[in-house]
Write a protein that holds these residues in place. Structure first.
Motif, mmCIF file in Angstrom:
data_model
loop_
_atom_site.group_PDB
_atom_site.id
_atom_site.type_symbol
_atom_site.label_atom_id
_atom_site.label_comp_id
_atom_site.label_asym_id
_atom_site.label_seq_id
_atom_site.Cartn_x
_atom_site.Cartn_y
_atom_site.Cartn_z
ATOM 1 N N ASN A 10 0.858 -1.182 0.000
ATOM 2 C CA ASN A 10 0.000 0.000 0.000
ATOM 3 C C ASN A 10 0.898 1.237 0.000
ATOM 4 O O ASN A 10 1.680 1.446 0.924
ATOM 5 C CB ASN A 10 -0.868 -0.070 1.267
ATOM 6 N N PRO A 11 0.822 2.098 -1.047
ATOM 7 C CA PRO A 11 1.774 3.212 -1.163
ATOM 8 C C PRO A 11 1.740 4.140 0.049
ATOM 9 O O PRO A 11 2.782 4.589 0.520
ATOM 10 C CB PRO A 11 1.303 3.966 -2.412
ATOM 11 N N GLU A 12 0.538 4.397 0.589
ATOM 12 C CA GLU A 12 0.447 5.305 1.738
ATOM 13 C C GLU A 12 1.195 4.724 2.937
ATOM 14 O O GLU A 12 1.973 5.405 3.605
ATOM 15 C CB GLU A 12 -1.031 5.504 2.060
ATOM 16 N N ALA A 67 -3.531 15.631 -3.409
ATOM 17 C CA ALA A 67 -2.181 15.862 -3.961
ATOM 18 C C ALA A 67 -1.151 15.300 -2.996
ATOM 19 O O ALA A 67 -0.272 15.999 -2.515
ATOM 20 C CB ALA A 67 -1.957 17.355 -4.197
ATOM 21 N N ASN A 68 -1.277 14.002 -2.723
ATOM 22 C CA ASN A 68 -0.441 13.395 -1.686
ATOM 23 C C ASN A 68 0.741 12.593 -2.214
ATOM 24 O O ASN A 68 1.415 11.906 -1.450
ATOM 25 C CB ASN A 68 -1.300 12.509 -0.771
ATOM 26 N N ASP A 69 0.960 12.621 -3.500
ATOM 27 C CA ASP A 69 2.199 12.052 -4.043
ATOM 28 C C ASP A 69 2.551 12.827 -5.307
ATOM 29 O O ASP A 69 1.783 13.686 -5.758
ATOM 30 C CB ASP A 69 2.091 10.532 -4.278
ATOM 31 N N TRP A 70 3.709 12.545 -5.889
ATOM 32 C CA TRP A 70 4.184 13.355 -7.014
ATOM 33 C C TRP A 70 3.227 13.316 -8.193
ATOM 34 O O TRP A 70 2.995 14.329 -8.855
ATOM 35 C CB TRP A 70 5.583 12.902 -7.448
ATOM 36 N N ARG A 71 2.662 12.144 -8.441
ATOM 37 C CA ARG A 71 1.771 12.024 -9.607
ATOM 38 C C ARG A 71 0.486 12.821 -9.383
ATOM 39 O O ARG A 71 0.026 13.568 -10.251
ATOM 40 C CB ARG A 71 1.479 10.534 -9.833
ATOM 41 N N GLN A 72 -0.094 12.689 -8.176
ATOM 42 C CA GLN A 72 -1.308 13.455 -7.860
ATOM 43 C C GLN A 72 -1.022 14.953 -7.890
ATOM 44 O O GLN A 72 -1.817 15.749 -8.394
ATOM 45 C CB GLN A 72 -1.834 13.078 -6.471
ATOM 46 N N LEU A 73 0.135 15.320 -7.335
ATOM 47 C CA LEU A 73 0.479 16.752 -7.274
ATOM 48 C C LEU A 73 0.616 17.318 -8.690
ATOM 49 O O LEU A 73 0.145 18.422 -8.981
ATOM 50 C CB LEU A 73 1.779 16.932 -6.481
ATOM 51 N N GLN A 74 1.232 16.544 -9.550
ATOM 52 C CA GLN A 74 1.400 17.002 -10.939
ATOM 53 C C GLN A 74 0.035 17.273 -11.584
ATOM 54 O O GLN A 74 -0.187 18.318 -12.197
ATOM 55 C CB GLN A 74 2.168 15.923 -11.718
ATOM 56 N N HIS A 75 -0.913 16.339 -11.398
ATOM 57 C CA HIS A 75 -2.245 16.546 -11.989
ATOM 58 C C HIS A 75 -2.937 17.757 -11.363
ATOM 59 O O HIS A 75 -3.573 18.553 -12.057
ATOM 60 C CB HIS A 75 -3.105 15.294 -11.816
ATOM 61 N N ILE A 79 -5.091 23.754 -6.914
ATOM 62 C CA ILE A 79 -4.693 24.014 -5.524
ATOM 63 C C ILE A 79 -3.619 25.107 -5.447
ATOM 64 O O ILE A 79 -2.909 25.371 -6.413
ATOM 65 C CB ILE A 79 -4.143 22.739 -4.844
ATOM 66 N N ASP A 80 -3.547 25.717 -4.252
ATOM 67 C CA ASP A 80 -2.528 26.739 -3.981
ATOM 68 C C ASP A 80 -1.597 26.308 -2.852
ATOM 69 O O ASP A 80 -0.494 26.816 -2.722
ATOM 70 C CB ASP A 80 -3.212 28.043 -3.540
ATOM 71 N N ILE A 81 -2.114 25.426 -1.992
ATOM 72 C CA ILE A 81 -1.358 25.064 -0.779
ATOM 73 C C ILE A 81 -1.346 23.542 -0.618
ATOM 74 O O ILE A 81 -2.272 22.957 -0.038
ATOM 75 C CB ILE A 81 -1.988 25.710 0.489
ATOM 76 N N PRO A 82 -0.329 22.867 -1.159
ATOM 77 C CA PRO A 82 -0.244 21.424 -0.896
ATOM 78 C C PRO A 82 0.223 21.223 0.554
ATOM 79 O O PRO A 82 1.280 21.730 0.925
ATOM 80 C CB PRO A 82 0.811 20.936 -1.899
ATOM 81 N N LEU A 83 -0.583 20.532 1.340
ATOM 82 C CA LEU A 83 -0.241 20.353 2.768
ATOM 83 C C LEU A 83 0.617 19.095 2.891
ATOM 84 O O LEU A 83 0.136 18.029 3.299
ATOM 85 C CB LEU A 83 -1.515 20.258 3.599
ATOM 86 N N ALA A 84 1.873 19.222 2.497
ATOM 87 C CA ALA A 84 2.746 18.040 2.421
ATOM 88 C C ALA A 84 3.152 17.588 3.827
ATOM 89 O O ALA A 84 4.023 18.174 4.465
ATOM 90 C CB ALA A 84 3.967 18.353 1.570
ATOM 91 N N ASP A 85 2.506 16.556 4.270
ATOM 92 C CA ASP A 85 2.744 16.002 5.607
ATOM 93 C C ASP A 85 4.002 15.132 5.536
ATOM 94 O O ASP A 85 4.083 14.234 4.689
ATOM 95 C CB ASP A 85 1.504 15.167 5.967
ATOM 96 N N PRO A 86 4.984 15.374 6.415
ATOM 97 C CA PRO A 86 6.215 14.565 6.338
ATOM 98 C C PRO A 86 5.959 13.077 6.549
ATOM 99 O O PRO A 86 6.763 12.244 6.111
ATOM 100 C CB PRO A 86 7.095 15.132 7.456
ATOM 101 N N HIS A 87 4.827 12.717 7.174
ATOM 102 C CA HIS A 87 4.532 11.289 7.364
ATOM 103 C C HIS A 87 3.953 10.663 6.103
ATOM 104 O O HIS A 87 3.939 9.452 5.956
ATOM 105 C CB HIS A 87 3.552 11.104 8.523
ATOM 106 N N PHE A 88 3.436 11.514 5.193
ATOM 107 C CA PHE A 88 2.903 10.993 3.921
ATOM 108 C C PHE A 88 3.986 11.011 2.845
ATOM 109 O O PHE A 88 3.887 10.313 1.838
ATOM 110 C CB PHE A 88 1.767 11.867 3.394
ATOM 111 N N TRP A 89 4.952 11.929 3.011
ATOM 112 C CA TRP A 89 5.921 12.153 1.934
ATOM 113 C C TRP A 89 7.337 11.742 2.316
ATOM 114 O O TRP A 89 8.185 11.581 1.452
ATOM 115 C CB TRP A 89 5.974 13.665 1.601
ATOM 116 N N THR A 90 7.634 11.654 3.568
ATOM 117 C CA THR A 90 8.937 11.639 4.246
ATOM 118 C C THR A 90 9.381 13.103 4.395
ATOM 119 O O THR A 90 8.942 13.967 3.628
ATOM 120 C CB THR A 90 10.076 10.852 3.533
ATOM 121 N N MET A 91 10.246 13.354 5.369
ATOM 122 C CA MET A 91 10.665 14.742 5.626
ATOM 123 C C MET A 91 11.356 15.342 4.412
ATOM 124 O O MET A 91 11.156 16.502 4.064
ATOM 125 C CB MET A 91 11.623 14.804 6.823
ATOM 126 N N ARG A 92 12.201 14.542 3.766
ATOM 127 C CA ARG A 92 12.973 15.124 2.655
ATOM 128 C C ARG A 92 12.096 15.408 1.445
ATOM 129 O O ARG A 92 12.237 16.434 0.791
ATOM 130 C CB ARG A 92 14.162 14.230 2.310
#
Ligand SMILES: O=C([O-])[C@@H](O)[C@@H](O)[C@H](O)[C@@H](O)C(=O)[O-]
Ligand SMILES: [Mg+2]
Length: 447
Positions: free
Chosen positions: A106-108, A293-301, A308-321
């Motif tokens: 599961n990617p998440e 917009a919780n991964d690169w592919r979703q964000l791109q679309h 969207i104007d504000i992607p709320l990139a959670d470090p637990h969904f994306w990793t900190m880096r």
């Protein structure tokens, strides 16, 4: 790389803490919430830690990754994390075979597991180099304190349940009392906000919507704005409003709120990215999201559709880096950096502090944190502090925190004793409405 410390042990510790009966589209928060700590030790005698949401499949993944982490050289962190991502890609491929014995990754949950490991490695790396983790992220430390918002919820009456919700602390301040008490209307949410502002100095508030009819939630936002005319107030109905409703409520709030979070979502054959793009065009209100917009592919679309104007990139969904890379992208492409949260302990609070401290530029919206609902249950010796509406970067190298192992073991024992270990907000909700079940398009109380 013979000078590198080597990772000696990786311990995965699921932990539990207490929560209030907070309402959201998914139902009511359970009286317990669960998280996972990843604790690494290295050959230099140091300990590094990371935290992630807790799910049985995340625990399974972490168990699988243990052999890849133990024995790895700390200074080869990039390569180690790349190996995890490569094993994810391999699994995605094999999952397309007919072999039912190969579980689909599961990617998440994969990102949750990778995020906790990466944070623990960064913590060790920072200690090794005598630098805060914020300085290890590509932009380096930009600030020492990060604006955070007062995350407000409607709270159901815990006395209507037989669940083990805690009562307020006698002798505690107003916040420590009120966060356990029923707050179902605008007036009581304003009282909660006052208590939170008194304790933490918030100037930004977010109301968790998707609970009452939209009219009631707009009324609550209005009441908050009236009480705090200088504050930035928003509402997040978690896409429970239809596009038409979102435009209707949006127009009532336009000009007085800085943004709306996930006001609408997928409907009638249109994706959430498409409806949010239409919402933005119709209202001119900036949109924040942690839903589409919780991964690169979703964000791109999402960005191609100008949804969207504000992607709320959670470090637990994306990793900190990766979340930091999203922040860089926001800086370069004229977007605003923000951060989503779920209930968490203070290790996650430190992760969020370092991410926010390293986010480049000044287009930063106040970060989410649920931590005010957990304040007092810290698993570290000194939890990062929220003062004057800002989360302060902990001092010291790495994440700047030290685990309190006595508390960690107690939180682990609590986890072990729980019958339901994965999040299930329907359970509490069924005390309020018989046979209640989740409906992504209806606020929780409208059944
Ligand atoms: O804690 C909650 O009930 C929130 O609804 C959480 O689950 C969401 O993920 C989140 O906070 C959000 O902003 O959508
Ligand atoms: Mg949200």
């Amino acid at each position: 790389m013979s000078d590198s410390p080597v990772i000696k042990t990786m311990r995965v510790v699921p932990v539990a803490g207490y929560d209030s009966m907070l309402l959201n589209i998914g139902g009511a928060h359970n009286c317990y919430f669960t998280r996972i700590l990843v604790i690494l030790t290295d050959s230099a005698g140091r300990t590094g830690v990371g935290e992630s949401p807790c799910h049985a499949s995340t625990l399974g993944l972490l168990a699988r990754f243990q052999s890849q982490i133990e024995g790895s050289e700390l200074l080869r962190l990039n390569a180690t994390i790349a190996t995890l991502f490569a094993s994810d890609a391999r699994h995605q491929q094999t999952a397309h075979t007919d072999d039912i014995h190969i579980p689909q990754m599961n990617p998440e949950k994969f990102y949750n597991a990778a995020a906790a490991i990466e944070a623990a490695l960064l913590d060790l790396m920072g200690q090794h180099l005598n630098l805060p983790v914020a300085d290890l992220l590509a932009s380096g430390r930009q600030r020492d304190r990060v604006p955070v918002l007062g995350y407000l919820f409607y709270i159901a009456d815990r006395n209507l349940t037989s669940m083990n919700y805690q009562a307020g602390q006698a002798g505690g301040d107003a916040w420590l009392q009120l966060r356990h008490e029923k707050a179902m209307d605008a007036q009581s949410v304003v009282r909660l906000a006052e208590a939170a502002a008194e304790r933490y100095g918030f100037r930004d508030f977010k109301l968790k919507g998707g609970v009452h009819h939209g009219e009631v939630e707009v009324e609550t936002v209005n009441a908050l704005l009236q009480r705090f005319p200088q504050a930035r107030v928003t509402v997040d109905p978690n896409a429970s409003w239809s596009l038409d409703e979102a435009i209707y409520y949006g127009k009532q709030l336009a000009g007085r709120i800085p943004y709306l979070e996930d006001p609408c979502g997928a409907e009638q054959g249109y994706s959430g990215r498409e409806t949010l793009a239409e919402f933005k065009r119709a209202t001119g209100i900036p949109v924040a999201t942690n839903m589409i917009a919780n991964d690169w592919r979703q964000l791109q679309h999402a960005l191609q559709l100008n949804a969207i104007d504000i992607p709320l990139a959670d470090p637990h969904f994306w990793t900190m880096r990766h979340a930091h890379t999203v922040a860089q992208l926001c800086q370069e492409w004229g977007l605003t950096t923000g951060c989503h949260s779920n209930n968490h302990f203070d290790v996650s609070l430190a992760m969020v502090a370092h991410l926010g401290a390293a986010a480049p530029g000044d287009r930063l919206t106040a970060f989410d944190t649920h931590w005010i609902w957990q304040d007092g249950q810290q698993l570290t010796q000194h939890a990062p502090q929220i003062r004057d509406g800002h989360l302060e970067l902990p001092e010291g190298p790495g994440l700047g925190i030290t685990l309190n192992m006595k508390r960690v073991e107690a939180a682990h024992a609590l986890y072990t004793s729980l019958p339901d270990k994965n999040r299930n907000d329907a359970l509490g909700m069924q005390f309020l409405i018989e046979n209640w079940s989740f409906n992504a398009k209806r606020p929780a109380l409208l059944r």
